[in-house]
Design an enzyme around this catalytic site. Structure first.
Site, PDB file in Angstrom:
ATOM      1  N   ASP A 116       0.230  -1.249  -6.391  1.00 10.93           N
ATOM      2  CA  ASP A 116      -0.836  -2.481  -6.607  1.00 10.93           C
ATOM      3  C   ASP A 116      -1.194  -2.460  -8.312  1.00 10.93           C
ATOM      4  O   ASP A 116      -1.118  -1.370  -8.815  1.00 10.93           O
ATOM      5  CB  ASP A 116      -2.186  -2.197  -6.051  1.00 10.93           C
ATOM      6  CG  ASP A 116      -1.878  -2.497  -4.478  1.00 10.93           C
ATOM      7  OD1 ASP A 116      -0.721  -2.613  -4.018  1.00 10.93           O
ATOM      8  OD2 ASP A 116      -2.857  -2.577  -3.601  1.00 10.93           O
ATOM      9  N   ASP A 117      -1.655  -3.522  -8.577  1.00 14.77           N
ATOM     10  CA  ASP A 117      -2.325  -3.661  -9.858  1.00 14.77           C
ATOM     11  C   ASP A 117      -1.501  -3.903 -11.019  1.00 14.77           C
ATOM     12  O   ASP A 117      -2.251  -3.708 -12.218  1.00 14.77           O
ATOM     13  CB  ASP A 117      -3.454  -2.667  -9.995  1.00 14.77           C
ATOM     14  CG  ASP A 117      -4.369  -2.587  -9.186  1.00 14.77           C
ATOM     15  OD1 ASP A 117      -4.528  -3.755  -8.346  1.00 14.77           O
ATOM     16  OD2 ASP A 117      -5.144  -1.690  -8.918  1.00 14.77           O
ATOM     17  N   HIS A 132      -0.796 -10.323  -5.760  1.00 13.05           N
ATOM     18  CA  HIS A 132      -2.179  -9.608  -5.805  1.00 13.05           C
ATOM     19  C   HIS A 132      -3.105 -10.244  -6.602  1.00 13.05           C
ATOM     20  O   HIS A 132      -4.137  -9.714  -6.967  1.00 13.05           O
ATOM     21  CB  HIS A 132      -1.627  -8.339  -6.339  1.00 13.05           C
ATOM     22  CG  HIS A 132      -2.817  -7.043  -6.069  1.00 13.05           C
ATOM     23  ND1 HIS A 132      -3.429  -6.942  -4.759  1.00 13.05           N
ATOM     24  CD2 HIS A 132      -3.609  -6.198  -6.995  1.00 13.05           C
ATOM     25  CE1 HIS A 132      -4.224  -5.908  -4.947  1.00 13.05           C
ATOM     26  NE2 HIS A 132      -4.452  -5.566  -6.109  1.00 13.05           N
ATOM     27  N   HIS A 142      -7.108 -10.584 -10.131  1.00 16.53           N
ATOM     28  CA  HIS A 142      -8.081  -9.555  -9.555  1.00 16.53           C
ATOM     29  C   HIS A 142      -9.355  -9.751  -9.155  1.00 16.53           C
ATOM     30  O   HIS A 142     -10.280  -8.714  -9.342  1.00 16.53           O
ATOM     31  CB  HIS A 142      -7.857  -8.046 -10.038  1.00 16.53           C
ATOM     32  CG  HIS A 142      -7.553  -6.876  -9.221  1.00 16.53           C
ATOM     33  ND1 HIS A 142      -8.687  -6.244  -8.765  1.00 16.53           N
ATOM     34  CD2 HIS A 142      -6.596  -6.251  -8.586  1.00 16.53           C
ATOM     35  CE1 HIS A 142      -8.410  -5.363  -7.823  1.00 16.53           C
ATOM     36  NE2 HIS A 142      -6.885  -5.341  -7.874  1.00 16.53           N
ATOM     37  N   HIS A 192      -0.564   3.199  -7.052  1.00 12.43           N
ATOM     38  CA  HIS A 192      -1.146   2.269  -8.351  1.00 12.43           C
ATOM     39  C   HIS A 192      -0.084   2.368  -9.274  1.00 12.43           C
ATOM     40  O   HIS A 192      -0.022   3.755  -9.721  1.00 12.43           O
ATOM     41  CB  HIS A 192      -2.424   2.371  -8.512  1.00 12.43           C
ATOM     42  CG  HIS A 192      -3.339   2.153  -7.366  1.00 12.43           C
ATOM     43  ND1 HIS A 192      -3.624   2.832  -6.199  1.00 12.43           N
ATOM     44  CD2 HIS A 192      -4.016   0.679  -7.163  1.00 12.43           C
ATOM     45  CE1 HIS A 192      -4.230   2.295  -5.629  1.00 12.43           C
ATOM     46  NE2 HIS A 192      -4.723   0.780  -6.043  1.00 12.43           N
TER      47      HIS A 192
HETATM   48 ZN    ZN Z   1      -5.634  -4.193  -6.580  1.00 13.98          ZN
END
Ligand code: ZN
Length: 395
Positions: free
Chosen positions: A215-216, A265, A269, A356
């Site tokens: 993620d991210d 995603h 954010h 991540h």
């Molecule tokens: Zn995230």
């Protein structure tokens, strides 16, 4: 009965990629800081160059905003950005900070050769402005004097944007002025196209399979993660933040070329359960659109920022919502070994593991747990492949 029948899954990856000139070479990375507890959610994304003169100015501003948030009693800090290089001459970096409902926009324009921070007067001599320009500004009920005083402006490929932060109504005013009006050339974007076809991927659904998800990202570690996966013939799924697609286009193309999957995603954010429907849809759509535009690829899956969801936002997307079944806590892990052991100790067939790509420890952990799990008979597949495997096993 042929219980040992091996079904082979064949995935045809025939993506055609659009290549254009690397317009934004000067921006090396996007720094991503994401943190949360029960009361506060922080998501900061800003571009970094290797030029201190530029980075220091931007970081100083971000520090000011961050301190304001930390010392207050608000719930959410979201820092997003825009960037542009116009005519190989003007570098624009725009920092959009949202503390709960309050938006502040701070724009910086640097000269690309000298890295000098430019004022509006450097762009348009205050003593020599055209009537057209005055007219455009006055249209918005704002005086020319005030815009020189505020000195908050940036470029995109077609406009000079003049920004006013209007604290009273929690928004800002953006006055776009066509570059023609101020006698600056518009950037010509390349439309060179190159199509590449990718080979088959063969997966054995009877093998123990797990889906790694990151993620991210993308971040400066993502390319190394992709290379490590490739080394072990493994694939993963990357839930990416939309505002980073442009800067990390090459990394993302490599990601896809190697057979990895990209998921949505959100664009910057944001804490989606705090937004109204329109804003949630915007966050999802804008990300889908930029991925389609830059990578010629359409994500089919989504993971909500901070994992925060409710029935209302679930109904706002047709994308498949992906959670996880194993969280090795990589974002606050003390070592790569800790992450790897968390996975090795509890992983099972069919798991979706959340990681991540913003952490070096996560990158390093791959070299520990991937070969170990391969030796235990595991296969590393994408989320969509795992879905397909489960489906085949159940038929
Ligand atoms: Zn995230």
């Amino acid at each position: 009965m042929n219980k040992h029948k091996i079904i082979l899954l064949v995935f045809l990856i025939s993506l055609s990629f659009v290549f254009s000139l690397p317009k934004f070479k000067i921006i090396n990375n996007v720094t991503t800081i994401i943190d949360e507890d029960d009361n506060r959610k922080i998501s900061i994304n800003f571009p970094t160059t290797d030029i201190d003169k530029i980075d220091n100015k931007v970081k100083k501003h971000i520090n000011t905003i961050y301190n304001k948030f930390i010392n207050g009693s608000n719930e959410e800090l979201n820092i997003d950005y825009k960037f542009n290089i116009l005519n190989n001459k003007f570098i624009s970096i725009v920092i959009i900070s949202t503390i709960d409902e309050n938006v502040t926009v701070k724009a910086f324009v640097f000269h690309k050769k000298t890295f000098k921070l430019l004022s509006l007067n450097d762009i348009i001599d205050k003593n020599n402005i055209s009537n057209n320009f005055v007219e455009e500004v006055n249209k918005n009920g704002i005086s020319v004097n005030l815009i020189y005083q505020n000195n908050n402006f940036y470029f995109d490929d077609n406009y000079l944007h003049i920004i006013f932060n209007t604290k009273q109504n929690n928004s800002f005013t953006d006055i776009p002025i066509d570059l023609e009006i101020i006698g600056i050339d518009k950037t010509i974007t390349s439309t060179a196209r190159k199509n590449i076809e990718f080979p088959y991927k063969v997966i054995d659904p009877t093998k123990k399979s797990i889906a790694l998800t990151f993620d991210d990202g993308p971040t400066k570690y993502t390319k190394k993660i992709i290379q490590t996966l490739e080394k072990y013939d493994a694939n993963a799924t990357f839930f990416i933040i939309g505002n980073k697609v442009e800067i990390y286009k090459d990394t993302l193309l490599l990601m896809l070329k190697n057979g990895n999957e990209i998921g949505n995603h959100s664009y910057n954010h944001k804490w989606l359960t705090k937004l109204d429907d329109e804003e949630v849809i915007y966050q999802i759509k804008k990300t889908q659109n930029i991925i389609k535009e830059k990578l010629n690829y359409e994500p089919k899956i989504i993971r909500f920022p901070y994992g925060a969801s409710n029935n209302k936002i679930k109904n706002l997307t047709t994308l498949e919502i992906v959670k996880w079944t194993l969280d090795p806590q990589d974002w606050h892990a003390k070592s790569s070994k800790y992450i790897a052991n968390n996975i090795i100790d509890s992983v099972k067939d069919g798991d979706i593991i959340i990681l991540h790509d913003s952490s070096k420890k996560t990158l390093d952990s791959l070299e520990i747990f991937i070969p170990k799990l391969i030796s235990q008979g595991y296969n590393f597949v994408t989320v969509s492949e795992l879905n397909k495997i489960v489906e085949l096993r159940n038929t």
